[in-house]
Design a protein around this motif. Structure first.
Motif, PDB file in Angstrom:
ATOM      1  N   TRP A   5       0.790  -1.378   0.082  1.00  0.00           N
ATOM      2  CA  TRP A   5      -0.125  -0.060   0.152  1.00  0.00           C
ATOM      3  C   TRP A   5       0.787   1.227   0.051  1.00  0.00           C
ATOM      4  O   TRP A   5       0.250   2.129  -0.526  1.00  0.00           O
ATOM      5  CB  TRP A   5      -1.047  -0.103   1.234  1.00  0.00           C
ATOM      6  CG  TRP A   5      -2.057  -1.030   1.042  1.00  0.00           C
ATOM      7  CD1 TRP A   5      -2.195  -2.226   1.702  1.00  0.00           C
ATOM      8  CD2 TRP A   5      -3.218  -0.915  -0.091  1.00  0.00           C
ATOM      9  NE1 TRP A   5      -3.496  -2.982   1.203  1.00  0.00           N
ATOM     10  CE2 TRP A   5      -3.978  -2.240   0.178  1.00  0.00           C
ATOM     11  CE3 TRP A   5      -3.442   0.052  -0.952  1.00  0.00           C
ATOM     12  CZ2 TRP A   5      -5.105  -2.079  -0.704  1.00  0.00           C
ATOM     13  CZ3 TRP A   5      -4.701  -0.250  -1.781  1.00  0.00           C
ATOM     14  CH2 TRP A   5      -5.475  -1.536  -1.461  1.00  0.00           C
ATOM     15  N   ARG A   6       2.075   1.308   0.686  1.00  0.00           N
ATOM     16  CA  ARG A   6       2.901   2.395   0.768  1.00  0.00           C
ATOM     17  C   ARG A   6       3.241   2.666  -0.957  1.00  0.00           C
ATOM     18  O   ARG A   6       3.115   3.892  -1.602  1.00  0.00           O
ATOM     19  CB  ARG A   6       4.150   2.175   1.359  1.00  0.00           C
ATOM     20  CG  ARG A   6       3.823   2.313   3.016  1.00  0.00           C
ATOM     21  CD  ARG A   6       5.146   2.578   3.638  1.00  0.00           C
ATOM     22  NE  ARG A   6       6.255   1.453   3.415  1.00  0.00           N
ATOM     23  CZ  ARG A   6       6.400   0.410   4.290  1.00  0.00           C
ATOM     24  NH1 ARG A   6       5.412   0.467   5.362  1.00  0.00           N
ATOM     25  NH2 ARG A   6       7.142  -0.323   4.026  1.00  0.00           N
ATOM     26  N   ILE A   7       3.739   1.692  -1.525  1.00  0.00           N
ATOM     27  CA  ILE A   7       4.315   1.943  -2.960  1.00  0.00           C
ATOM     28  C   ILE A   7       2.841   2.084  -4.026  1.00  0.00           C
ATOM     29  O   ILE A   7       3.005   3.104  -4.744  1.00  0.00           O
ATOM     30  CB  ILE A   7       4.579   0.510  -3.426  1.00  0.00           C
ATOM     31  CG1 ILE A   7       5.887   0.120  -2.707  1.00  0.00           C
ATOM     32  CG2 ILE A   7       5.284   0.648  -5.224  1.00  0.00           C
ATOM     33  CD1 ILE A   7       6.645  -1.037  -3.050  1.00  0.00           C
ATOM     34  N   PHE A   8       1.848   1.620  -3.654  1.00  0.00           N
ATOM     35  CA  PHE A   8       0.605   1.858  -4.372  1.00  0.00           C
ATOM     36  C   PHE A   8       0.218   3.162  -4.206  1.00  0.00           C
ATOM     37  O   PHE A   8      -0.067   4.126  -5.256  1.00  0.00           O
ATOM     38  CB  PHE A   8      -0.449   1.042  -4.192  1.00  0.00           C
ATOM     39  CG  PHE A   8      -1.749   1.317  -4.836  1.00  0.00           C
ATOM     40  CD1 PHE A   8      -2.826   1.846  -4.076  1.00  0.00           C
ATOM     41  CD2 PHE A   8      -1.798   0.975  -6.382  1.00  0.00           C
ATOM     42  CE1 PHE A   8      -3.995   2.083  -4.961  1.00  0.00           C
ATOM     43  CE2 PHE A   8      -3.230   1.178  -6.892  1.00  0.00           C
ATOM     44  CZ  PHE A   8      -4.024   1.816  -6.193  1.00  0.00           C
ATOM     45  N   GLY A   9       0.355   3.621  -2.950  1.00  0.00           N
ATOM     46  CA  GLY A   9      -0.358   5.142  -2.501  1.00  0.00           C
ATOM     47  C   GLY A   9       0.862   6.053  -3.342  1.00  0.00           C
ATOM     48  O   GLY A   9       0.237   7.190  -3.949  1.00  0.00           O
ATOM     49  N   LEU A  10       2.147   5.812  -3.327  1.00  0.00           N
ATOM     50  CA  LEU A  10       3.099   7.033  -4.022  1.00  0.00           C
ATOM     51  C   LEU A  10       2.633   6.839  -5.583  1.00  0.00           C
ATOM     52  O   LEU A  10       2.823   8.117  -6.039  1.00  0.00           O
ATOM     53  CB  LEU A  10       4.515   6.404  -3.512  1.00  0.00           C
ATOM     54  CG  LEU A  10       4.938   6.593  -2.102  1.00  0.00           C
ATOM     55  CD1 LEU A  10       6.375   6.352  -2.184  1.00  0.00           C
ATOM     56  CD2 LEU A  10       4.905   7.975  -1.736  1.00  0.00           C
ATOM     57  N   ASN A  11       2.496   5.600  -5.993  1.00  0.00           N
ATOM     58  CA  ASN A  11       2.285   5.737  -7.512  1.00  0.00           C
ATOM     59  C   ASN A  11       0.955   6.363  -7.815  1.00  0.00           C
ATOM     60  O   ASN A  11       0.781   7.076  -8.822  1.00  0.00           O
ATOM     61  CB  ASN A  11       2.182   4.400  -7.777  1.00  0.00           C
ATOM     62  CG  ASN A  11       3.675   3.417  -8.133  1.00  0.00           C
ATOM     63  OD1 ASN A  11       4.517   4.275  -8.260  1.00  0.00           O
ATOM     64  ND2 ASN A  11       3.445   2.518  -7.989  1.00  0.00           N
ATOM     65  N   ALA A  12       0.020   6.144  -6.978  1.00  0.00           N
ATOM     66  CA  ALA A  12      -1.316   6.945  -7.321  1.00  0.00           C
ATOM     67  C   ALA A  12      -1.205   8.268  -7.033  1.00  0.00           C
ATOM     68  O   ALA A  12      -1.604   9.100  -7.871  1.00  0.00           O
ATOM     69  CB  ALA A  12      -2.256   6.228  -6.300  1.00  0.00           C
ATOM     70  N   LEU A  13      -0.588   8.881  -6.011  1.00  0.00           N
ATOM     71  CA  LEU A  13      -0.180  10.347  -5.941  1.00  0.00           C
ATOM     72  C   LEU A  13       0.500  10.790  -7.163  1.00  0.00           C
ATOM     73  O   LEU A  13       0.016  11.712  -7.491  1.00  0.00           O
ATOM     74  CB  LEU A  13       0.857  10.387  -4.882  1.00  0.00           C
ATOM     75  CG  LEU A  13       0.887  11.956  -4.322  1.00  0.00           C
ATOM     76  CD1 LEU A  13      -0.211  12.685  -4.256  1.00  0.00           C
ATOM     77  CD2 LEU A  13       1.946  12.056  -3.270  1.00  0.00           C
ATOM     78  N   VAL A  14       1.539  10.166  -7.707  1.00  0.00           N
ATOM     79  CA  VAL A  14       2.359  10.557  -8.817  1.00  0.00           C
ATOM     80  C   VAL A  14       1.193  10.683  -9.930  1.00  0.00           C
ATOM     81  O   VAL A  14       1.176  11.597 -10.995  1.00  0.00           O
ATOM     82  CB  VAL A  14       3.444   9.920  -8.988  1.00  0.00           C
ATOM     83  CG1 VAL A  14       4.044  10.167 -10.634  1.00  0.00           C
ATOM     84  CG2 VAL A  14       4.485   9.911  -8.073  1.00  0.00           C
ATOM     85  N   LEU A  56       1.617  -4.670  -8.885  1.00  0.00           N
ATOM     86  CA  LEU A  56       2.289  -4.719  -7.756  1.00  0.00           C
ATOM     87  C   LEU A  56       1.817  -5.893  -6.843  1.00  0.00           C
ATOM     88  O   LEU A  56       2.596  -6.509  -6.092  1.00  0.00           O
ATOM     89  CB  LEU A  56       1.927  -3.363  -6.802  1.00  0.00           C
ATOM     90  CG  LEU A  56       2.609  -2.229  -7.175  1.00  0.00           C
ATOM     91  CD1 LEU A  56       2.234  -1.136  -6.351  1.00  0.00           C
ATOM     92  CD2 LEU A  56       3.993  -1.953  -7.033  1.00  0.00           C
ATOM     93  N   ARG A  57       0.796  -6.333  -6.660  1.00  0.00           N
ATOM     94  CA  ARG A  57       0.045  -7.368  -6.039  1.00  0.00           C
ATOM     95  C   ARG A  57       0.826  -8.548  -6.526  1.00  0.00           C
ATOM     96  O   ARG A  57       1.318  -9.456  -5.845  1.00  0.00           O
ATOM     97  CB  ARG A  57      -1.145  -7.616  -6.140  1.00  0.00           C
ATOM     98  CG  ARG A  57      -1.867  -8.715  -5.459  1.00  0.00           C
ATOM     99  CD  ARG A  57      -1.384  -8.798  -3.972  1.00  0.00           C
ATOM    100  NE  ARG A  57      -2.241  -7.883  -3.346  1.00  0.00           N
ATOM    101  CZ  ARG A  57      -2.114  -7.398  -2.215  1.00  0.00           C
ATOM    102  NH1 ARG A  57      -1.379  -7.961  -1.337  1.00  0.00           N
ATOM    103  NH2 ARG A  57      -2.839  -6.759  -1.395  1.00  0.00           N
ATOM    104  N   TRP A  58       0.924  -8.881  -7.762  1.00  0.00           N
ATOM    105  CA  TRP A  58       1.730  -9.951  -8.466  1.00  0.00           C
ATOM    106  C   TRP A  58       3.337  -9.878  -8.082  1.00  0.00           C
ATOM    107  O   TRP A  58       3.707 -11.127  -7.721  1.00  0.00           O
ATOM    108  CB  TRP A  58       1.531  -9.818  -9.992  1.00  0.00           C
ATOM    109  CG  TRP A  58       2.368 -10.981 -10.558  1.00  0.00           C
ATOM    110  CD1 TRP A  58       2.111 -12.469 -10.646  1.00  0.00           C
ATOM    111  CD2 TRP A  58       3.740 -10.992 -11.326  1.00  0.00           C
ATOM    112  NE1 TRP A  58       3.148 -12.995 -11.511  1.00  0.00           N
ATOM    113  CE2 TRP A  58       3.882 -12.189 -11.587  1.00  0.00           C
ATOM    114  CE3 TRP A  58       4.540  -9.700 -11.621  1.00  0.00           C
ATOM    115  CZ2 TRP A  58       5.083 -12.331 -12.460  1.00  0.00           C
ATOM    116  CZ3 TRP A  58       5.547 -10.061 -12.268  1.00  0.00           C
ATOM    117  CH2 TRP A  58       6.034 -11.408 -12.945  1.00  0.00           C
TER     118      TRP A  58
END
Length: 317
Positions: A5-14, A56-58
């Motif tokens: 979720w940290r990586i996904f949140g950063l990607n979503a923000l960008v 990311l999940r994979w």
């Protein structure tokens, strides 16, 4: 927050920032923003987020499996390993963890073997002292009480006879403890005779019905393997007497392929009613000592089955 979720949140923000710039920057988007352009951009953002989450999940799923195994791994249940997903840092991490488990299982098996062998040696020493010191002293007391009772008058004679019976019962209990600590019949007459004696004593002291099913022709086993089979049967019967609230017990011993299978089954409350305590973990450690597989299964109200498969890896001289 998990790494996913940290990586996904950063990607979503960008990606969200980039989409906002495309929506309101006059260089790339019409001014004012057209509805079709907004729909296309928002849809593209949603597609990118979903695709990013799936990737990311994979990509992080091996780490999730590694985390679950790290929290549940039990060295008394060897062979729990993860498949290595190719190269990279994640693959190297899993390979290192598997190698660590290999090393820990070997060290645990070696240390358990030392402890169990020392325990058996201490049991033999205590049994010998009970037999030689306490047993002989109580036998001498019985002889003295008998002579005194023969020469005494009533009512002293009755009291001496009562003391004689109490001493005889105590001597029988000491002998029973000696047999539990050191199963001499196992060394003298073999595994089948030792299990027969064990189950007979168990039925006598507990009042439970015991059914024995032993193959008439079993292969010769190493002494350590015979001792492990005997101790597992002994601990299983002890658990039945203490926890199972059973009426019937079946003890079977048979030759299956290249192994000897011991099975202790009861009709009691089931394994769910009993937590896996020191006794069961002790059985697992003994199974590791000879490379045997121990399986304990059962359900509430349907009894418990303890099954031990010991390999026929050696022969007694």
């Amino acid at each position: 927050m998990s790494l996913f979720w940290r990586i996904f949140g950063l990607n979503a923000l960008v990606l969200g920032t980039a989409t906002a710039l495309l929506l309101w920057a006059p260089v790339t988007v019409s001014v004012p923003v057209l509805l079709t352009e907004a729909v296309i951009l928002v849809g593209g953002l949603a597609v990118m987020l979903v695709a990013n989450a799936a990737l990311l999940r994979w990509g992080l799923s091996p780490l999730d499996r590694l985390t679950r195994l790290m929290t549940t791994v039990d060295l008394l249940r060897p062979g729990q390993r993860l498949p290595v997903p190719g190269g990279g840092e994640v693959g190297e991490l899993i390979r290192t963890f598997n190698a660590m488990l290999d090393r820990l299982e070997r060290e645990r098996a070696t240390s358990s073997a030392r402890v169990l062998l020392a325990q058996e040696a201490e049991r033999r020493r205590i049994a010998q002292e009970l037999h030689d010191e306490v047993g002989q002293s109580m036998t001498a007391i019985l002889l003295v009480l008998k002579r005194a009772a023969d020469e005494a008058a009533e009512p002293l004679r009755g009291e001496l006879h009562q003391a004689q019976e109490i001493t005889r019962e105590s001597l029988d209990e000491v002998r029973r403890l000696v047999r539990r600590l050191r199963p001499g019949v196992l060394d003298d007459l073999g595994l089948v005779s030792a299990l027969t004696s064990l189950t007979h004593d168990f039925a006598t002291h507990t009042g439970l019905r015991v059914r024995r099913r032993f193959d008439p022709a079993l292969p010769a086993l190493e002494r350590e393997t015979e001792l492990v089979l005997y101790r597992v049967a002994q601990e299983s019967l002890t658990n039945v007497a203490r926890h199972a609230d059973a009426e019937r017990v079946e003890v079977s011993l048979r030759h299956a392929d290249d192994a000897v299978e011991l099975c202790v089954t009861d009709d009691g409350r089931g394994i769910e009613a009993v937590c896996e305590g020191a006794g069961i973990r002790g059985m697992r450690e003994r199974a590791l000592l000879v490379g045997a597989d121990l399986d304990i299964a059962g359900a509430a109200g349907s009894g418990t089955r303890v099954r031990l498969n010991a390999p026929v890896s050696g022969r007694r001289p």
